[in-house]
Design an enzyme around this catalytic site. Structure first.
Site, PDB file in Angstrom:
ATOM      1  N   ASN A  29      -9.694  -2.348 -22.300  1.00 23.31           N
ATOM      2  CA  ASN A  29     -10.337  -3.151 -21.258  1.00 23.31           C
ATOM      3  C   ASN A  29     -10.874  -4.459 -21.812  1.00 23.31           C
ATOM      4  OD1 ASN A  29      -9.954  -1.501 -19.077  1.00 23.31           O
ATOM      5  ND2 ASN A  29     -11.967  -0.519 -19.193  1.00 23.31           N
TER       6      ASN A  29
ATOM      7  N   ALA B 242     -21.623  -5.848 -21.918  1.00 20.56           N
ATOM      8  CA  ALA B 242     -20.643  -4.921 -22.516  1.00 20.56           C
ATOM      9  C   ALA B 242     -20.059  -5.482 -23.804  1.00 20.56           C
ATOM     10  CB  ALA B 242     -19.520  -4.614 -21.530  1.00 20.56           C
TER      11      ALA B 242
ATOM     12  N   ARG C 259     -25.520  -6.008 -10.249  1.00 22.36           N
ATOM     13  CA  ARG C 259     -24.179  -5.714  -9.753  1.00 22.36           C
ATOM     14  C   ARG C 259     -24.195  -4.604  -8.703  1.00 22.36           C
ATOM     15  NH1 ARG C 259     -20.447  -6.277 -15.219  1.00 22.36           N
ATOM     16  NH2 ARG C 259     -20.305  -8.533 -15.059  1.00 22.36           N
TER      17      ARG C 259
HETATM   18  P1  ADP Z   1     -14.315  -0.625 -25.609  1.00 25.36           P
HETATM   19  O1  ADP Z   1     -14.711  -1.797 -24.761  1.00 25.36           O
HETATM   20  O2  ADP Z   1     -15.332   0.439 -25.643  1.00 25.36           O
HETATM   21  O3  ADP Z   1     -13.805  -1.054 -26.947  1.00 25.36           O
HETATM   22  P2  ADP Z   1     -11.627  -0.580 -24.584  1.00 25.36           P
HETATM   23  O4  ADP Z   1     -11.183  -0.134 -23.237  1.00 25.36           O
HETATM   24  O5  ADP Z   1     -11.570  -2.045 -24.856  1.00 25.36           O
HETATM   25  O6  ADP Z   1     -13.066   0.033 -24.847  1.00 25.36           O
HETATM   26  O7  ADP Z   1     -10.738   0.119 -25.713  1.00 25.36           O
HETATM   27  C1  ADP Z   1     -10.542   1.501 -25.795  1.00 25.36           C
HETATM   28  C2  ADP Z   1      -9.164   1.738 -26.405  1.00 25.36           C
HETATM   29  O8  ADP Z   1      -9.014   3.118 -26.715  1.00 25.36           O
HETATM   30  C3  ADP Z   1      -8.012   1.362 -25.483  1.00 25.36           C
HETATM   31  O9  ADP Z   1      -7.140   0.490 -26.134  1.00 25.36           O
HETATM   32  C4  ADP Z   1      -7.370   2.704 -25.162  1.00 25.36           C
HETATM   33  O10 ADP Z   1      -5.998   2.621 -24.929  1.00 25.36           O
HETATM   34  C5  ADP Z   1      -7.679   3.493 -26.415  1.00 25.36           C
HETATM   35  N1  ADP Z   1      -7.614   4.959 -26.243  1.00 25.36           N
HETATM   36  C6  ADP Z   1      -8.116   5.681 -25.210  1.00 25.36           C
HETATM   37  N2  ADP Z   1      -7.869   6.995 -25.390  1.00 25.36           N
HETATM   38  C7  ADP Z   1      -7.199   7.118 -26.568  1.00 25.36           C
HETATM   39  C8  ADP Z   1      -6.660   8.212 -27.301  1.00 25.36           C
HETATM   40  N3  ADP Z   1      -6.735   9.473 -26.853  1.00 25.36           N
HETATM   41  N4  ADP Z   1      -6.044   7.953 -28.479  1.00 25.36           N
HETATM   42  C9  ADP Z   1      -5.919   6.690 -28.949  1.00 25.36           C
HETATM   43  N5  ADP Z   1      -6.391   5.612 -28.282  1.00 25.36           N
HETATM   44  C10 ADP Z   1      -7.032   5.810 -27.116  1.00 25.36           C
END
Ligand code: ADP
Length: 630
Positions: free
Chosen positions: A176, A611, A458
């Site tokens: 995200n 965030a 929000r």
């Molecule tokens: P944050 O802002 O907390 O860093 P993000 O959404 O930017 O969160 O990043 C979380 C990442 O973790 C994403 O790229 C997502 O695809 C990855 N992810 C989620 N579940 C898994 C999983 N089971 N194994 C590996 N990567 C994962």
């Protein structure tokens, strides 16, 4: 132009053939090309089919916007091949690119003589190839998730001497983070000195410091802020980590854990400077992003969250001896020995992994905004969210919660799901949002009436939007937000592109604009008059206190918005060292968590812009703690 080619294993083909006997899909084997319009121009794809299935699909040319359309270029062909169907999910933030690829693939596949209707519905997914090899690997630290928090943790762990393996289930990094609005909140008096402090800002500080305190933490913050404010000199905007804490704590209804709020705000500026030192560009502007409540939002030079991820990946490339990122590799289980987390099991495209982490495992898998089931399970605040869109990428499914729960982790604040009043009416994504900052736009409903303090929290704004006809509103701004037709929003979209795509409207007068968007002209004029009177008075009947300049300079612009699921405030409970706590309140040895997967930092409502600061502050702490094997 990057050429994405996806091949399939013979084993998968055999399984698929068996699974799909009786399916009416038949192609004339060969390679076909097709083109269709995307967001930036024509997208051309090339597809190769056997008699029974789509073998390869590649985008051979496109002009989609880097970072916005490109996730679709990377993910949609893969999804079509995986599902053997054109009925694939929209990529959040890249609706037009998604549609363009599907249309181009349709045009190509039609030439193969296939009955196209059979491909336009979801089909049974081919089984995974039989038996993959298990690869045993070892690193000091294993990070799950290559979003903003995970990459900050990985880099910091490496900077503290650790070898690191990062697991990312998608084919790209960024989660995200890369599609976010990207504003970063930090009290930063040096940069905020250029922002004038007005009477409405002063009144807001007095209100915050004199309201009855909820608890000792708030009382102490109020006293500190009052003292700091009394000592503030100069015409620039006052701010401090304590004011940031006070607004974060109060703006989340005191549900957050005070010690996490303190750690967060005290380290926010250092996180920003750390990214700057790693090479990330910041414009130096200070603004108020939606729901930030105070002008302390910092704007990256690159659009969306690309600047963060680009900087992280460049660093990782330069240190690839110590940091390995495995893409398309999903963490499926934690390895736990005698109550200590010692590694991770994962599934990759050509191998399964059993990875030993000699010092620690960091869960940084992001939130669950894209997981309708979990949203429904936990949401208590909103009406049924089954049909709500989301700003999230498809991988935001809450995997880290499942992993952590099996290790006995405690969760906090799971009820709190954040919606924004800022979703694209078709997709729920944030793209197409014409606001450039809270101060410089107002909202009207379908009747042309303002209905909420547009500088509010929000949740307050979104709840008010749900009360309007069709939960629909227009964002109104003027030329001062878009000095030229080429001026872009935060999502790298120029106002002229948005108008051409029918996603924004322009009028040389408010009456003309009202005509174009079908609302009563006299009401829109009245709404603008009210807003402009508020700019002079510093307050209005809706309680708005964030103002800058009047909206009175043609052309005027309007963009449609609806509520959309954005962020999940709840998650894994951590301490200030990001160690994961179990349900008895004790540390689970070897396990750390950071980013949106954690809870307790934002309470019931996350302030806009908090965030990006959260994921960097706690991502860095997680990297340090895990490398030390705390
Ligand atoms: P944050 O802002 O907390 O860093 P993000 O959404 O930017 O969160 O990043 C979380 C990442 O973790 C994403 O790229 C997502 O695809 C990855 N992810 C989620 N579940 C898994 C999983 N089971 N194994 C590996 N990567 C994962």
């Amino acid at each position: 132009m990057k050429r994405t080619v996806l091949k399939f294993l013979a084993a998968a083909l055999a399984v698929w053939l068996a699974a799909c006997s009786g399916d009416a899909v038949k192609f004339n084997p060969g390679t076909y090309q097709g083109a269709a319009p995307g967001f930036g121009g024509d997208i051309t794809v090339e597809v190769t089919v056997s008699e029974d299935r789509i073998l390869e699909l590649s985008v051979v040319s496109h002009s989609e916007t880097q970072g916005i359309g490109t996730p679709a270029i990377e993910q949609v062909p893969e999804a079509i091949i995986k599902g053997q169907s054109l009925a694939v999910d929209n990529i959040a933030g890249a609706t037009y690119s998604t549609k363009g690829i599907i249309d181009a693939a349709t045009a190509a596949l039609v030439q193969s003589g296939v009955k196209i209707e059979a491909l336009q519905k979801k089909r049974s997914v081919p089984a995974a190839p039989a038996q993959k090899a298990v690869s045993a690997q070892t690193a000091d630290v294993v990070v799950i998730g290559a979003g903003g928090a995970g990459l900050a943790a990985a880099i910091t762990a490496q900077q503290n001497g650790a070898s690191v393996i990062v697991l990312e289930k998608m084919s790209r990094a960024g989660g995200n983070t890369i599609i976010s609005g990207a504003a970063y909140n930090a009290a930063d008096p040096a940069r905020q000195a250029a922002v004038p402090m007005n009477d409405a800002n002063r009144a807001e500080i007095r209100r915050l410091t004199s309201m009855p305190a909820h608890d000792d933490f708030e009382r102490e913050l109020q006293q500190t802020v009052a003292r700091q404010f009394a000592a503030h000199t100069g015409s620039g905007l006052f701010d401090s980590p304590e004011l940031h804490m006070l607004q974060t704590y109060n703006g989340g209804d005191y549900v957050a854990k005070p010690e996490l709020v303190r750690t967060f705000a005290e380290n926010a500026l250092a996180g920003l400077e750390w990214q700057k030192d790693n090479g990330m560009g910041w414009t130096g502007d200070i603004f108020t992003v939606l729901g930030a409540l105070w002008p302390r939002s910092h704007r990256p030079v690159m659009p969306l969250g690309q600047g963060y991820i680009d900087t992280d990946l460049k660093y990782i490339e330069a240190h690839k001896d110590q940091i390995t990122v495995l893409y398309d590799t999903k963490a499926t289980d934690l390895i736990i020995q005698d109550g200590k987390v010692t590694g991770v099991k994962a599934s990759g495209p050509s191998a399964d992994y059993a990875i030993t982490a000699t010092k620690g495992v960091v869960i940084a898998t992001g939130g669950f905004g894209a997981n309708k089931e979990l949203r429904q399970k936990y949401n208590t605040q909103w009406p049924n969210l089954d049909n709500a869109g989301t700003t999230n990428h498809p991988g935001a499914t809450g995997d880290g919660l499942v992993l952590a729960e099996k290790a006995g982790a405690s969760f906090v604040g799971m009820d709190w799901v954040q919606l924004l009043p800022m979703g694209d009416p078709k997709t729920g994504s944030l793209s197409g949002n014409i606001e450039q900052g809270v101060e410089d736009r107002f909202f009207v409903n379908k009747n042309g009436d303002r209905f909420v303090n547009e500088g509010a929290r929000r949740d307050v704004m979104t709840l008010a939007l749900f009360d309007q006809t069709d939960a629909f509103m227009w964002v109104i701004c003027d030329k001062q937000s878009y000095p030229t037709p080429q001026t872009k929003n935060n999502f790298n979209e120029s106002i002229e592109e948005l108008i051409a795509a029918g996603r924004a409207f322009e009028g040389n007068t408010l009456e003309e604009l009202a005509g174009k968007i079908g609302i009563p002209a006299e009401n829109l004029v009245k709404a603008a008059e009210e807003f402009n009177a508020g700019v002079e008075a510093g307050i209005d009947g809706l309680g708005r206190t964030l103002w800058r300049i009047k909206i009175d300079t043609p052309p005027f612009y309007a963009g449609a918005r609806i509520p959309t699921v954005h962020h999940t405030m709840g998650g894994i409970e951590i301490n200030t060292s990001t160690q994961v706590l179990n349900t008895a309140g004790n540390v689970i040895p070897g396990l750390y968590a950071a980013g949106e997967v954690t809870g307790g930092i934002h309470g019931s409502n996350r302030l806009g812009g908090n965030a990006l600061a959260d994921i960097h502050v706690f991502g860095r702490i997680a990297g340090t703690s895990a490398a030390a094997g705390l």
